[in-house]
Design an enzyme around this catalytic site. Sequence first.
Site, mmCIF file in Angstrom:
data_model
loop_
_atom_site.group_PDB
_atom_site.id
_atom_site.type_symbol
_atom_site.label_atom_id
_atom_site.label_comp_id
_atom_site.label_asym_id
_atom_site.label_seq_id
_atom_site.Cartn_x
_atom_site.Cartn_y
_atom_site.Cartn_z
ATOM 1 N N PHE A 246 0.834 -1.224 0.000
ATOM 2 C CA PHE A 246 0.000 0.000 0.000
ATOM 3 C C PHE A 246 0.860 1.263 0.000
ATOM 4 O O PHE A 246 2.062 1.202 0.181
ATOM 5 C CB PHE A 246 -1.119 -0.010 1.037
ATOM 6 C CG PHE A 246 -0.810 -0.064 2.513
ATOM 7 C CD1 PHE A 246 0.456 0.125 3.039
ATOM 8 C CD2 PHE A 246 -1.859 -0.292 3.412
ATOM 9 C CE1 PHE A 246 0.676 0.088 4.398
ATOM 10 C CE2 PHE A 246 -1.651 -0.326 4.778
ATOM 11 C CZ PHE A 246 -0.380 -0.137 5.262
ATOM 12 N N GLU A 247 0.202 2.359 -0.328
ATOM 13 C CA GLU A 247 0.887 3.651 -0.536
ATOM 14 C C GLU A 247 1.874 3.592 -1.699
ATOM 15 O O GLU A 247 2.892 4.285 -1.693
ATOM 16 C CB GLU A 247 1.620 4.114 0.744
ATOM 17 C CG GLU A 247 0.766 4.233 1.971
ATOM 18 C CD GLU A 247 -0.478 5.046 1.741
ATOM 19 O OE1 GLU A 247 -0.499 5.874 0.813
ATOM 20 O OE2 GLU A 247 -1.453 4.828 2.482
#
Length: 605
Positions: free
Chosen positions: A442-443
């Site tokens: 994620f990110e």
Amino acid sequence: MAQQLVDRRDQDFVIWEQINCAEILNLEKYKEFSPKASSLIINEARALAIKELLPLMAEGDTEGVRYENGTVKVPLSFHRVFDLIKEGDWNNLSVPTEMGGQGAPAFLGAAAAEYFVGANWPLFCYATMGNGTANMIQLYGTPEQKETYVKKLTSAEWGGTMLLTEPEAGSDVGALSTTAIKNPDDSYTLNGNKIFITNGEHDLAENIIHPVLARIEGDPSGTKGISLFLVPKYFVQNDGSLGNRNDIVCTGVEEKHGIHASATCSMTLGSKGNCIGYLLGQEREGMKIMFNMINGARMSTGFQAMTYASSAYLLAVNYARERIQGRDLADFADHNAPSVPIIKHPDVRRNLLWMKSYVDGIRSFFYYMTVLGTKGNISETAEDRERFGDLFSMLTPVVKDYMAVRGHEVCIQSIQLFGGAGYTKDYLVEQYARDCKITSIFEGTSGIQALDMLGRKLGMKEGTVFMNFLGEIQKTVDQASQVEQIQDLAVKVEAAANRLGEVALHLGKKAMSAEFKVAFAHSLPFLHILGDTIMAWMLLWRAFVASKKLSAQPKKKDLAFYEGQIKTAEFFLNTELSAAMGKMNAIADGCAAAIQISDKGFGGL
Ligand SMILES: Cc1cc2nc3c(=O)[nH]c(=O)nc-3n(C[C@H](O)[C@H](O)[C@H](O)COP(=O)(O)OP(=O)(O)OC[C@H]3O[C@@H](n4cnc5c(N)ncnc54)[C@H](O)[C@@H]3O)c2cc1C
């Protein structure tokens, strides 16, 4: 007593002896946070994390979150400790006072958070994610938006999120299809579906403010046409009280590999045609504004992996001291010799030192970055602010991905060290490994961080930022070269930095040539050798500080610690860095097979 979550001696070493965060405390704005007061704050954070958050970590993993008809219930036991976090204002320690926070410098916020995140990331994240949302509003909001939302978010009375991802728009955020239509009262009506939204719905806060990326009808495709809207779960009335429910609902939660206590939500906006959002900033400025939160979240994600690695390493080293198994190798032929703790076995020692070198290196790197970030914001001259800010920006993908990947590897090696027990749920190491995996996804996945590094960051300001970075390494090399005990280590780091510079130049040129695809096939290995070189730099820096302390006859209790710093650097520079040098050569050789192989050549058809 055995340390948990964070080796406090090591944290103190990094903050006060290596990175010299006390320099930041001299600023007027931080006068309340003397080194002594800062240490007391860290003590309190540690006590709360170990006593209250850590015992709920496995429970949160087993219980998970429950989806019930549009609502999400977090593990029941989280409620009481969530309130404790809020009561102690731990959720906003380093948020500026004008935003309702405690105004501590970023390094101190990180030092406290090392304990909270390592003890229970999902719980701490419910209490802190609103800070990122609040920050964007503080920077780009109207006076009314700031008044309405900022302090409610930083106090954790209301939760915050970030709504980017859609089924057809993951890494490619620009492909999103959520739409916005302007209403006569200047609000917008939104319609679309978002997936994988952390904390999109939960029962810990009375309201949730969603920053949502959407495209105003008629705006251009791609990221250029994206705007950012604030979509409150409950509308906020003029007097600040909560009004009707907005038309944004959670339609389900994901079953995942790890972080089970964190709600990962599918969100539908406008199923009844009445999802109202309020523009933040200007139309079509959405990506620029959102990047404030994304960049902060990228730092936090690397940090999250660091805390897992630190916690898993401490569990491993403590276990290695206690677990009795096998005879000392020197007594191999003597069947009557006593069994020894596994820390006596050469391969276990190698594994421990391997883990320690990464945990130490990434901790130093993270605090170095934290101080760079602070200096980038508050240095006196514009020139300094630019220099520090650029370096911070260039190195952010390394924090995000290198720390995520190495942090996860440390957790996996920690399982290995425990043997069979590590594969069971008797120890937290297997949960740390599962929970840690998300940090390279994620990110922005590893691949996206590598793209950012080679495609944008390496060439920032005609490569001068990268050259400045190499110059920072050279400063440490020059200092270490003066100390006889570590001169040979300094030579190795200098050679690695020089080779890194050559490989960067070579790869950067290739990325702009007809062979650009071959260059990008090497972008992630490049990001990682960059990280390896930074580890070598940080460990040399540690060894330099330690050697100075040793020559000044330190307290007896510190001897093993400082000597350990030098051995850790020796280990890394003579094993991992040697391997990294080989990888640098491979990148320079530029094997094109990954591009040349046909799609069918991958097999499996
Ligand atoms: C637990 C969890 C929580 C999350 N929380 C949030 C949240 O709060 N808000 C939010 O908006 N999103 C959130 N996400 C979404 C997350 O950011 C995305 O999953 C991630 O960005 C990857 O997108 P994707 O899953 O669509 O994968 P894809 O984009 O389909 O990628 C698949 C693979 O292809 C690679 N790839 C794709 N494009 C490229 C490229 N151009 N170059 C090189 N490689 C590429 C990727 O590296 C990856 O390995 C969360 C996800 C999870 C699992």
